[in-house]
Scaffold this motif. Structure first.
Motif, short mmCIF file in Angstrom:
data_model
loop_
_atom_site.label_atom_id
_atom_site.label_comp_id
_atom_site.label_asym_id
_atom_site.label_seq_id
_atom_site.Cartn_x
_atom_site.Cartn_y
_atom_site.Cartn_z
N ARG A 77 39.84 41.77 34.30
CA ARG A 77 40.45 41.93 35.63
C ARG A 77 41.90 42.38 35.50
O ARG A 77 42.36 43.25 36.27
CB ARG A 77 40.37 40.64 36.43
N VAL A 102 43.43 45.75 37.17
CA VAL A 102 44.58 45.72 38.07
C VAL A 102 45.68 46.63 37.53
O VAL A 102 46.41 47.28 38.29
CB VAL A 102 45.08 44.28 38.26
N LEU A 123 36.66 41.78 50.88
CA LEU A 123 37.93 42.01 50.20
C LEU A 123 38.79 43.01 50.95
O LEU A 123 38.28 43.94 51.58
CB LEU A 123 37.67 42.57 48.80
N THR A 159 40.87 46.34 51.21
CA THR A 159 40.67 47.62 50.54
C THR A 159 41.66 47.77 49.38
O THR A 159 42.86 47.52 49.54
CB THR A 159 40.83 48.78 51.52
N GLU A 214 41.76 46.08 46.51
CA GLU A 214 42.06 44.86 45.74
C GLU A 214 40.85 44.43 44.92
O GLU A 214 39.75 44.28 45.45
CB GLU A 214 42.46 43.73 46.70
N TRP A 215 41.08 44.22 43.61
CA TRP A 215 40.00 43.74 42.75
C TRP A 215 39.70 42.28 43.04
O TRP A 215 40.60 41.49 43.27
CB TRP A 215 40.36 43.91 41.27
N SER A 216 38.43 41.96 43.02
CA SER A 216 38.02 40.57 43.27
C SER A 216 38.31 39.71 42.06
O SER A 216 38.55 40.22 40.95
CB SER A 216 36.52 40.52 43.56
N ARG A 267 35.72 46.16 43.65
CA ARG A 267 36.86 46.60 44.47
C ARG A 267 36.38 47.65 45.46
O ARG A 267 35.68 48.60 45.09
CB ARG A 267 37.96 47.22 43.59
#
Length: 280
Positions: free
Chosen positions: A164, A168, A209, A211, A213-215, A228
């Motif tokens: 992750r 990011v 989520l 828009t 943004e990685w979970s 994402r």
């Protein structure tokens, strides 16, 4: 004490009520017979002519005078039988006949309603209030990274955290993802199709989520997922020219149904149709 004088039987009130009932019944029966004997059901010649022409068109040959007479007699017999069936209320005993009469009556009410042609502004307003029926579906584009549980074994949680962080920081999902049947991207496609591919659990969490943004790592029986939403496009109405005809048809159908409902309610009031007793 003097006994009450004996009253003749013909002065008994009960006998009077009985005689009155018999008289009313006889009168009702007599009126029914009178109406039946003096009923008039003229059949216009054009009805027979239409039947004759239809038969000739189907057979490809004109009918002879004898065939026309036979056709006429058959129709007159059928009409007499039909009138007697109505008089006896036979349609009440046959669900199929009753159902067809009801449907014909509904069709007649819809036809009689004759909804006027809606204006352009009315059509556009109706579309706005029913846009969910005409709007194109909302679409999404999603990135997906997957870490296989069997490959990462005891280090799955730590490897997911590092994956992750790399995502990011800008790494491509294909650089940190193990092979997966879901692939590393989806779409753009409808949200409905996305949920069909990714499943309700993972799919709903992805759609929730913000828009871009990685979970956080999302566990499944197979491993860990990172998703994402790259971009979203809300559902929108197609161009007016391409949908106007469908909107008009749908609006007129709704107006005819509303008019039919009002007419049926009025008929229920007119004939006093109501439920007596309780349905158990």
């Amino acid at each position: 004490m003097t006994a009450a004088p004996h009253r003749p039987f013909w002065r008994d009130p009960a006998l009077h009520f009985l005689a009155l009932g018999v008289g009313v019944f006889a009168l009702h029966r007599g009126l029914g017979l009178y109406r039946a004997r003096h009923a008039r059901t003229p059949v216009p010649a054009r009805v027979i002519e239409a039947l004759r022409d239809d038969r000739a068109q189907r057979t490809g040959a004109p009918l002879t005078p004898d065939e026309v007479r036979a056709l006429t007699e058959r129709y007159l017999d059928d009409e007499a039988l039909f009138q007697e069936a109505l008089a006896r209320g036979l349609y009440r005993e046959d669900r199929i006949v009753r159902g067809r009469l009801v449907e014909r009556m509904r069709a007649s009410l819809r036809h009689e309603a004759g909804a006027r042609e809606p204006s352009e502004s009315e059509l556009r307003a109706w579309l706005e209030s029913h846009r969910e029926h005409f709007a194109r579906p909302a679409t999404v584009a999603v990135e997906h990274a997957f870490l296989d549980r069997t490959r990462h074994a005891q280090t799955l949680a730590e490897d997911a955290r590092r994956a992750r962080e790399a995502l990011v920081a800008g790494r491509a999902a294909s650089d940190v993802s193990d092979a997966s049947g879901l692939g590393v991207s989806f779409g753009p496609g409808s949200e409905r199709d996305f949920l069909l591919v990714y499943g309700e659990g993972l799919g709903r969490r992805a759609l929730a989520l913000p828009t871009g943004e990685w979970s956080e790592p999302i566990e499944s029986p197979l491993g860990v997922h990172l998703v994402r939403v790259v971009r979203r496009a809300p559902g929108e109405l197609p161009p007016w020219e391409s949908v106007r005809s469908d909107v008009r048809d749908a609006m007129l159908i709704e107006r005819h149904r509303e008019a039919e409902h009002r007419a049926v309610r009025a008929l229920r009031e007119r004939y006093g149709v109501r439920l007596v007793g309780e349905v158990r």
